[in-house]
Design an enzyme around this catalytic site. Structure first.
Site, PDB file in Angstrom:
ATOM      1  N   HIS A 170     -21.818   8.417  29.383  1.00 37.42           N
ATOM      2  CA  HIS A 170     -21.329   9.809  29.708  1.00 37.42           C
ATOM      3  C   HIS A 170     -20.693   9.870  31.162  1.00 37.42           C
ATOM      4  CE1 HIS A 170     -21.177  14.118  29.162  1.00 37.42           C
ATOM      5  NE2 HIS A 170     -21.408  13.935  28.022  1.00 37.42           N
ATOM      6  N   ARG A 173     -16.826  12.250  25.003  1.00 39.61           N
ATOM      7  CA  ARG A 173     -18.300  12.200  25.143  1.00 39.61           C
ATOM      8  C   ARG A 173     -18.703  11.012  24.184  1.00 39.61           C
ATOM      9  NH1 ARG A 173     -16.936  17.612  24.254  1.00 39.61           N
ATOM     10  NH2 ARG A 173     -17.842  18.909  25.960  1.00 39.61           N
ATOM     11  N   ARG A 220     -16.953  10.309  32.148  1.00 42.73           N
ATOM     12  CA  ARG A 220     -16.342  11.735  32.126  1.00 42.73           C
ATOM     13  C   ARG A 220     -16.232  12.456  33.375  1.00 42.73           C
ATOM     14  NH1 ARG A 220     -15.609  14.474  27.646  1.00 42.73           N
ATOM     15  NH2 ARG A 220     -16.388  16.476  28.423  1.00 42.73           N
TER      16      ARG A 220
END
Length: 419
Positions: free
Chosen positions: A345, A247, A348
């Site tokens: 982000h 994150r 991910r």
């Protein structure tokens, strides 16, 4: 003998502090008491009615001054002389005459926010206050909380929905409900109008953060990152973001004490991981272990020469502070990747998608993504589980990114070694 009243002074009230974590009470007389807690000072009027001892809240200091509190006490005593219960009377039409300024929705909300100190993270409190100030206070802030009805609350929330802020509308309904329940507990309201609105707001549309998931497009992004010219900490963070797929907050707030370059392991403490403050205090948010592939160590070693004597790995241009939360996204924009194409982000989702295509077991991928599990005991164990497989996966993923960056084969290869 008549009871002595007006024992307190403004300076006494201003200087009063709690005794550690214990509540402390200062009596002014006539039933008026200042209750001092570590996080707040609240005025109480204590009285007996119908043979029962009761408490009537007059609001928090300094919003409600000593003078205001005394006026509220005197008004309540007049009601008692008329055989009227102040708490019950406040719920009637005449409630606004009893310290009305301390019982507006905004006054109650601010009292509630003060009590969240230590319960919610400071950033969550700041976001909540900003949202209340922008969306709720202009419509409900000056109204007595006892006069707010469900249709009005729904009307305010619908205005948020029309702006496309569906998640904000849902969150504000929850906060209004929490504030009203707090008011009920203090005798400042009798009902929660937001509770009647469950299920009436539009569902929050599913939103996936922008992410590149096609190998050839990812290769182009990796080459752009390689060519990016910026301060060393930013360049290193950009290079590690797709490789470690943490994150953004977990990455940019990294400290050198968490990283063992010789052992090839980065351990993020549970206190820095995603989770509620309550869960973290209860020890239910465990540490996350990130096996460092060879490429990550090669990026971190030269950076250690620059920032290794200070806490933060990715230090901003202001010494002693980490990179800002916008740094990665700003760099991506400067490379030509807009917010509809790629965000920090999104790395991910990129890793999750392609690692599944590479044939890695979903549970191994989820463990490394540190996705929360319903079973907290299992979550605490699993963040350290199956390290051999996770180490192999992280190295193979880094090797795969190197292949893409060099413009090589973009066909994801299956896992080896029987994993």
């Amino acid at each position: 003998m008549a009871r002595e009243i007006n024992k307190l002074t403004d300076s006494m009230v201003r200087a009063a502090k709690s005794e550690g974590q214990k509540r402390r009470k200062l009596a002014d007389g006539g039933g008026l008491t200042l209750v001092i807690k570590p996080e707040s000072k609240v005025w109480w009027f204590r009285y007996r009615f119908g043979g029962k001892e009761k408490t009537y809240s007059l609001g928090s200091y300094p919003e409600v001054s000593l003078k205001d509190a005394r006026e509220g006490r005197d008004a309540a005593r007049k009601l008692l002389a008329q055989q009227k219960d102040p708490v019950t009377h406040r719920r009637s039409e005449g409630a606004k005459n009893l310290s009305a300024a301390s019982n507006t929705f905004k006054a109650v909300a601010e009292d509630w926010l003060k009590l969240q100190k230590g319960q919610l993270q400071d950033s969550t409190i700041d976001v909540t206050r900003n949202r209340l100030t922008k969306w709720i206070y202009p419509h409900l802030g000056s109204m007595p909380i006892t006069e707010i009805e469900p249709p009005l609350v729904l009307q305010v929330l619908r205005k948020i929905e029309t702006k496309g802020k569906h998640e904000t509308a849902h969150r504000m309904r929850q906060r209004i409900s929490q504030i009203c329940r707090f008011a009920i507990s203090e005798g400042r309201a009798s009902r929660d109008p937001a509770a009647d609105l469950r299920g009436l707001l539009k569902a929050v549309p599913a939103q996936n953060r922008a992410a590149i998931t096609k190998p050839d497009e990812l290769g182009g992004l990796l080459r752009a990152i390689e060519a990016y010219s910026g301060q060393p900490a930013t360049c290193a963070a950009l290079q590690l973001a797709p490789m470690l797929f943490l994150r953004p907050g977990e990455l940019r707030k990294a400290v050198w004490a968490e990283i063992d370059l010789k052992g090839g392991m980065w351990i993020i403490p549970g206190g820095r991981m995603k989770g509620t403050l309550k869960a973290k205090r209860a020890g239910l948010v465990s540490d996350l272990k990130i096996p460092l592939p060879r490429q990550a160590i090669e990026i971190l070693k030269p950076l250690n020469q620059l920032t290794g004597k200070r806490p933060y790995v990715f230090e901003s241009i202001k010494p002693g502070r980490p990179l800002s939360e916008n740094t990665i996204n700003t760099a991506l924009r400067s490379m030509g990747y807009d917010s509809e194409t790629m965000v920090g982000h999104g790395f991910r989702a990129t890793a999750s998608t392609l690692l599944h295509e590479m044939g890695w077991p979903p549970e191994i991928i989820e463990l490394q993504l540190s996705h929360q599990q319903r079973n907290q005991v299992a979550a605490a164990y699993n963040r350290s589980a199956r390290m051999d497989e996770r180490t192999a996966m992280m190295q193979q993923w880094a090797d795969y990114l190197d292949t893409l960056k060099k413009g090589g084969s973009v066909v994801p290869f299956k896992t080896s070694k029987g994993f």
